[in-house]
Design a protein around this motif. Sequence first.
Motif, PDB file in Angstrom:
ATOM      1  N   ASP A  83      -8.939 -25.224 -33.585  1.00  0.00           N
ATOM      2  CA  ASP A  83     -10.364 -25.524 -33.681  1.00  0.00           C
ATOM      3  C   ASP A  83     -10.922 -25.894 -32.307  1.00  0.00           C
ATOM      4  O   ASP A  83     -10.215 -26.420 -31.455  1.00  0.00           O
ATOM      5  N   ASN A  84     -12.207 -25.596 -32.107  1.00  0.00           N
ATOM      6  CA  ASN A  84     -12.906 -26.075 -30.918  1.00  0.00           C
ATOM      7  C   ASN A  84     -14.269 -26.598 -31.361  1.00  0.00           C
ATOM      8  O   ASN A  84     -14.550 -26.671 -32.557  1.00  0.00           O
ATOM      9  N   GLN A  85     -15.145 -26.937 -30.419  1.00  0.00           N
ATOM     10  CA  GLN A  85     -16.429 -27.546 -30.779  1.00  0.00           C
ATOM     11  C   GLN A  85     -17.341 -26.598 -31.543  1.00  0.00           C
ATOM     12  O   GLN A  85     -18.330 -27.020 -32.120  1.00  0.00           O
ATOM     13  N   TYR A  86     -17.007 -25.298 -31.586  1.00  0.00           N
ATOM     14  CA  TYR A  86     -17.853 -24.327 -32.276  1.00  0.00           C
ATOM     15  C   TYR A  86     -17.364 -23.985 -33.672  1.00  0.00           C
ATOM     16  O   TYR A  86     -18.024 -23.253 -34.391  1.00  0.00           O
ATOM     17  N   GLY A  87     -16.194 -24.478 -34.040  1.00  0.00           N
ATOM     18  CA  GLY A  87     -15.719 -24.232 -35.395  1.00  0.00           C
ATOM     19  C   GLY A  87     -14.222 -23.965 -35.448  1.00  0.00           C
ATOM     20  O   GLY A  87     -13.521 -24.036 -34.439  1.00  0.00           O
ATOM     21  N   HIS A 122     -18.220 -18.270 -28.220  1.00  0.00           N
ATOM     22  CA  HIS A 122     -17.809 -19.510 -28.885  1.00  0.00           C
ATOM     23  C   HIS A 122     -16.308 -19.507 -29.133  1.00  0.00           C
ATOM     24  O   HIS A 122     -15.644 -20.531 -28.997  1.00  0.00           O
ATOM     25  N   ASP A 123     -15.768 -18.363 -29.529  1.00  0.00           N
ATOM     26  CA  ASP A 123     -14.330 -18.277 -29.774  1.00  0.00           C
ATOM     27  C   ASP A 123     -13.539 -18.506 -28.495  1.00  0.00           C
ATOM     28  O   ASP A 123     -12.425 -19.002 -28.529  1.00  0.00           O
ATOM     29  N   SER A 131     -27.036  -8.268 -31.795  1.00  0.00           N
ATOM     30  CA  SER A 131     -26.123  -8.099 -30.661  1.00  0.00           C
ATOM     31  C   SER A 131     -25.893  -9.419 -29.938  1.00  0.00           C
ATOM     32  O   SER A 131     -24.762  -9.741 -29.564  1.00  0.00           O
ATOM     33  N   ILE A 132     -26.960 -10.167 -29.759  1.00  0.00           N
ATOM     34  CA  ILE A 132     -26.833 -11.474 -29.110  1.00  0.00           C
ATOM     35  C   ILE A 132     -25.992 -12.405 -29.965  1.00  0.00           C
ATOM     36  O   ILE A 132     -25.135 -13.136 -29.456  1.00  0.00           O
ATOM     37  N   VAL A 133     -26.194 -12.376 -31.278  1.00  0.00           N
ATOM     38  CA  VAL A 133     -25.444 -13.249 -32.186  1.00  0.00           C
ATOM     39  C   VAL A 133     -23.952 -12.930 -32.140  1.00  0.00           C
ATOM     40  O   VAL A 133     -23.114 -13.831 -32.013  1.00  0.00           O
ATOM     41  N   VAL A 134     -23.598 -11.656 -32.224  1.00  0.00           N
ATOM     42  CA  VAL A 134     -22.189 -11.257 -32.206  1.00  0.00           C
ATOM     43  C   VAL A 134     -21.536 -11.674 -30.889  1.00  0.00           C
ATOM     44  O   VAL A 134     -20.435 -12.224 -30.868  1.00  0.00           O
ATOM     45  N   THR A 135     -22.230 -11.444 -29.782  1.00  0.00           N
ATOM     46  CA  THR A 135     -21.682 -11.798 -28.480  1.00  0.00           C
ATOM     47  C   THR A 135     -21.566 -13.312 -28.312  1.00  0.00           C
ATOM     48  O   THR A 135     -20.559 -13.809 -27.796  1.00  0.00           O
ATOM     49  N   ALA A 136     -22.562 -14.058 -28.756  1.00  0.00           N
ATOM     50  CA  ALA A 136     -22.511 -15.522 -28.643  1.00  0.00           C
ATOM     51  C   ALA A 136     -21.344 -16.088 -29.452  1.00  0.00           C
ATOM     52  O   ALA A 136     -20.650 -17.001 -28.993  1.00  0.00           O
ATOM     53  N   LYS A 137     -21.111 -15.540 -30.637  1.00  0.00           N
ATOM     54  CA  LYS A 137     -19.988 -16.017 -31.444  1.00  0.00           C
ATOM     55  C   LYS A 137     -18.657 -15.724 -30.771  1.00  0.00           C
ATOM     56  O   LYS A 137     -17.706 -16.495 -30.886  1.00  0.00           O
ATOM     57  N   LYS A 177     -24.126 -10.971 -43.244  1.00  0.00           N
ATOM     58  CA  LYS A 177     -25.235 -11.864 -42.878  1.00  0.00           C
ATOM     59  C   LYS A 177     -24.762 -12.919 -41.889  1.00  0.00           C
ATOM     60  O   LYS A 177     -25.443 -13.223 -40.909  1.00  0.00           O
ATOM     61  N   GLN A 178     -23.594 -13.495 -42.164  1.00  0.00           N
ATOM     62  CA  GLN A 178     -23.036 -14.505 -41.270  1.00  0.00           C
ATOM     63  C   GLN A 178     -22.711 -13.888 -39.903  1.00  0.00           C
ATOM     64  O   GLN A 178     -22.940 -14.492 -38.869  1.00  0.00           O
ATOM     65  N   LEU A 179     -22.189 -12.655 -39.911  1.00  0.00           N
ATOM     66  CA  LEU A 179     -21.813 -11.993 -38.662  1.00  0.00           C
ATOM     67  C   LEU A 179     -23.019 -11.682 -37.786  1.00  0.00           C
ATOM     68  O   LEU A 179     -22.998 -11.894 -36.577  1.00  0.00           O
ATOM     69  N   TYR A 180     -24.096 -11.177 -38.389  1.00  0.00           N
ATOM     70  CA  TYR A 180     -25.221 -10.675 -37.606  1.00  0.00           C
ATOM     71  C   TYR A 180     -26.426 -11.610 -37.493  1.00  0.00           C
ATOM     72  O   TYR A 180     -27.288 -11.378 -36.655  1.00  0.00           O
ATOM     73  N   LEU A 181     -26.515 -12.644 -38.315  1.00  0.00           N
ATOM     74  CA  LEU A 181     -27.744 -13.442 -38.325  1.00  0.00           C
ATOM     75  C   LEU A 181     -27.577 -14.914 -37.965  1.00  0.00           C
ATOM     76  O   LEU A 181     -28.553 -15.570 -37.644  1.00  0.00           O
ATOM     77  N   SER A 182     -26.369 -15.446 -38.032  1.00  0.00           N
ATOM     78  CA  SER A 182     -26.170 -16.868 -37.767  1.00  0.00           C
ATOM     79  C   SER A 182     -25.422 -17.084 -36.460  1.00  0.00           C
ATOM     80  O   SER A 182     -24.376 -16.478 -36.230  1.00  0.00           O
ATOM     81  N   LEU A 183     -25.941 -17.957 -35.619  1.00  0.00           N
ATOM     82  CA  LEU A 183     -25.296 -18.257 -34.343  1.00  0.00           C
ATOM     83  C   LEU A 183     -24.154 -19.259 -34.483  1.00  0.00           C
ATOM     84  O   LEU A 183     -23.483 -19.560 -33.500  1.00  0.00           O
ATOM     85  N   ASP A 184     -23.928 -19.763 -35.680  1.00  0.00           N
ATOM     86  CA  ASP A 184     -22.878 -20.758 -35.894  1.00  0.00           C
ATOM     87  C   ASP A 184     -21.527 -20.086 -36.078  1.00  0.00           C
ATOM     88  O   ASP A 184     -21.415 -19.036 -36.691  1.00  0.00           O
ATOM     89  N   GLY A 185     -20.508 -20.717 -35.555  1.00  0.00           N
ATOM     90  CA  GLY A 185     -19.149 -20.268 -35.797  1.00  0.00           C
ATOM     91  C   GLY A 185     -18.570 -19.409 -34.689  1.00  0.00           C
ATOM     92  O   GLY A 185     -19.132 -19.286 -33.600  1.00  0.00           O
TER      93      GLY A 185
END
Length: 117
Positions: free
Chosen positions: A107-111, A72-73, A63-69, A4-12
């Motif tokens: 750490d960076n500003q995204y987590g 972020h990394d 797909s957008i969530v995985v790529t955005a994370k 759920k965290q991998l595919y649904l949340s844009l955080d991290g």
Amino acid sequence: MDWKQLYLSLDGRIGRASYWVGSIILSIIVFIAQMADFAFGTMQEGGYGIISGIASLAVIYPSIVVTAKRWHDRGKSGWWTLILLVPIIGAIWMLVECGFLRGTQGDNQYGPDPLRY
């Protein structure tokens, strides 16, 4: 990190391994849907049918969530996903940045760093 965290949340942030696994799983889902279209005879000339069309629409957000994370990394905004709008060079750039280069150490500003554990 759970699915759920991998595919649904844009955080991290996620590392390269999570990015590749997440992307491959989404691709397999669309491939299976295409095979179902082929088996049921609903495939159109373009290679998509009703089942694979629905599956493709369903995997857009994950797909957008995985790529955005992954961006972020790398210490960049998820909006960098729009680099795909640049023909050829955009896809190559994203493949190199998200698929092969290491993320920001520490750490960076995204987590926190996903490799620190």
